[in-house]
Design an enzyme around this catalytic site. Sequence first.
Site, PDB file in Angstrom:
ATOM      1  N   ARG A  90     -26.870 -11.715  36.287  1.00  0.00           N
ATOM      2  CA  ARG A  90     -28.345 -11.421  37.326  1.00  0.00           C
ATOM      3  C   ARG A  90     -29.273 -10.422  36.591  1.00  0.00           C
ATOM      4  O   ARG A  90     -30.449 -10.330  37.167  1.00  0.00           O
ATOM      5  CB  ARG A  90     -27.874 -11.205  38.668  1.00  0.00           C
ATOM      6  CG  ARG A  90     -27.067 -12.236  39.363  1.00  0.00           C
ATOM      7  CD  ARG A  90     -26.197 -11.787  40.579  1.00  0.00           C
ATOM      8  NE  ARG A  90     -27.204 -11.109  41.637  1.00  0.00           N
ATOM      9  CZ  ARG A  90     -27.461 -11.967  42.517  1.00  0.00           C
ATOM     10  NH1 ARG A  90     -27.435 -13.257  42.582  1.00  0.00           N
ATOM     11  NH2 ARG A  90     -27.988 -11.384  43.610  1.00  0.00           N
ATOM     12  N   GLU A  97     -28.214  -5.924  41.566  1.00  0.00           N
ATOM     13  CA  GLU A  97     -27.692  -5.709  40.077  1.00  0.00           C
ATOM     14  C   GLU A  97     -28.975  -5.380  39.140  1.00  0.00           C
ATOM     15  O   GLU A  97     -28.823  -4.477  38.248  1.00  0.00           O
ATOM     16  CB  GLU A  97     -27.135  -6.813  39.553  1.00  0.00           C
ATOM     17  CG  GLU A  97     -25.807  -7.336  40.034  1.00  0.00           C
ATOM     18  CD  GLU A  97     -25.699  -7.945  41.332  1.00  0.00           C
ATOM     19  OE1 GLU A  97     -24.684  -8.236  42.133  1.00  0.00           O
ATOM     20  OE2 GLU A  97     -26.865  -8.583  41.683  1.00  0.00           O
ATOM     21  N   LYS A 106     -16.867  -9.030  61.524  1.00  0.00           N
ATOM     22  CA  LYS A 106     -16.313  -9.785  60.515  1.00  0.00           C
ATOM     23  C   LYS A 106     -14.718  -9.441  60.840  1.00  0.00           C
ATOM     24  O   LYS A 106     -14.274  -8.528  61.175  1.00  0.00           O
ATOM     25  CB  LYS A 106     -16.588  -9.007  59.124  1.00  0.00           C
ATOM     26  CG  LYS A 106     -16.364  -9.540  57.843  1.00  0.00           C
ATOM     27  CD  LYS A 106     -17.079  -8.939  56.704  1.00  0.00           C
ATOM     28  CE  LYS A 106     -16.815  -9.619  55.432  1.00  0.00           C
ATOM     29  NZ  LYS A 106     -17.461  -8.914  54.238  1.00  0.00           N
TER      30      LYS A 106
END
Length: 623
Positions: free
Chosen positions: A391, A363, A280
């Site tokens: 969610r 979540e 990344k």
Amino acid sequence: MYKILNNIKDSNDIKKLTLEDLNILSEDIRLFLLEHISKTGGHLSSNLGIVELTLSLFKTFDFNHDKIVFDVGHQCYPYKILTGRKDEFSCLRQYGGISGFPKRQESPYDFFDTGHSSTSISAALGMARARDLKGEKHQVIAVIGDGALTGGEAFEALNDLGFHKTKMLIILNDNGMAISKNVGGMSNYLTHIRLNPKYNQLRKKIKGKLNKRESNVFTKAVRKVRDSFKELFLNSLFFDDLGLRYIGPIDGHDLKELNRVMKQVSVLDEPVVLHVITEKGKGYKLAEEHPNEYHGVSKFDLIAGVQKSNKLTYSDAFGEVLIKLAQHDKKIVAITAAMAGGTGLESFSNQYPDRFFDVGIAEQHAVTFAAGLASTHLKPVFAVYSTFLQRAIDQIIHDVCMQELPVVFAIDRAGLVGNDGETHQGVFDISYLSMIPNITVLAPKCPEEMESFLTYAFFLSKPVAIRYPRGGANYPFKPLKELRMNKWEILENGEDIALIAVGNMCGVAMQVKEKLELLKIKPMIIQATFVKPLDIKMLKQLCGKNYRIVTLEDGSLIGGFGSEVLRAVNSFGISSPILSIGYEDHFVHHGNVEQLYQEEQVEVDQIVKKIERFIHDENYQRS
């Protein structure tokens, strides 16, 4: 400036490039990304890391026929550059410009809208099954990060895929991070694969042997030994045991190896997981060293890097107050779903590592996990963005509110967040929380109120949600030091109308007041400290004194605060005029917040005009 990029007119031009050309093009794309994202803002680290993988996909597949789904989609910039949108990058995430996520309406090369995590395998599997039903032959690919693979929906899709053996390719783009560093069993499993030197040395040796021998008997024998050693070194053949062909890990920045393997997997008639290791932030030192800080950025100087603002934000205030309260109450624990930095919990995690839980991008699990903690008399706080909490609505209803368990939801990024667009605007939390029994919903008007709001939430010992926007205060308020149960706060007295505002819209209401007074209209300004339950006593008093009521909220009108006020007033049997101002029945696209306020008719001057008409036109009533 660019050696090859400007010569790419069509994505199929990439197929004609040599390996050397592809490596040069990867440098061009990184330079392009840095130049443009530093001016517009956007997701940087993830896109710098996926350049070679994207080029290899174009080298192998033809997306005029084949289909691809990017999980979350924040890493799709190189793909957009190479599918005819390069010249639009000066307007990336700007009002009227291209989105920072895949959008079907934006391009025929975007096959599925994404923005939330862990959906790609499910969507791609649906496309693959539809292809098979229609007798079509194209490839279907899902690109998912190791962070997104921690989400429950991804596991559900893998279970379905492995059982039914549908042909498709899953590319596991493994960079060891989501926004923050990845956590959990899957992360440890992938790290074990990445770092096991014995396995990787053995894999290279066996690959060489297989390439040199032609004997089928020898090949089968070596493969049997390979699989035995692989199981020995990796402990668990997770993907293989699910019924998926696992290949990897391979270097996601080695184009020669990527192209070779990608070509091989493209002809396999089975579900395949190709494990690709990427870095990344690759190519930009600051992003390589601090990938989480450069995950999503605003405009910044390429030399100086991202500079942090000294302005107190709601997230920072929340984190500071939670540490302060936790010093005196050992029952307070904090939960995040892979968003410790974004939600202000990083310092808490360092100071109280045993009382901090990062559950990954999960979540639903986070909410029920919090409920479990609360059932043992701990005091859990789940810090989460508004758009991501939606969610887990079923878990809020069933596992928290139905049992009246004292979970505190610290809902960050409530209201419009701006440039990330439809998938990230936090405009639904008031609506979906208001319908649930047993929950109290609070909204501070400035960051300095976070201490009194959190203190009250813990005192109440019931389910509580505190919603607050991105950034800091939009008006210099004197903070409320103590909440009184179910009581709103009168910020300014007035006699013509009662303007009741939620959270950061209190600042907008104060600006509206200044302009209304120039028109000889004197409004009462009220902070709806409690979004739920309503201050019924004050509402009845306002109706009894014949106030015209205006509600102002940074959320959806359908099922929102204004809707609840109207319902309550109707229950009084009083016909008081009510004007509700918020967002209409549509998704709010991307752009900066000021532009979106204008678009949504909630900018200060627009609100003044609505109120002026509301006062002078007896037939005008909006709700």
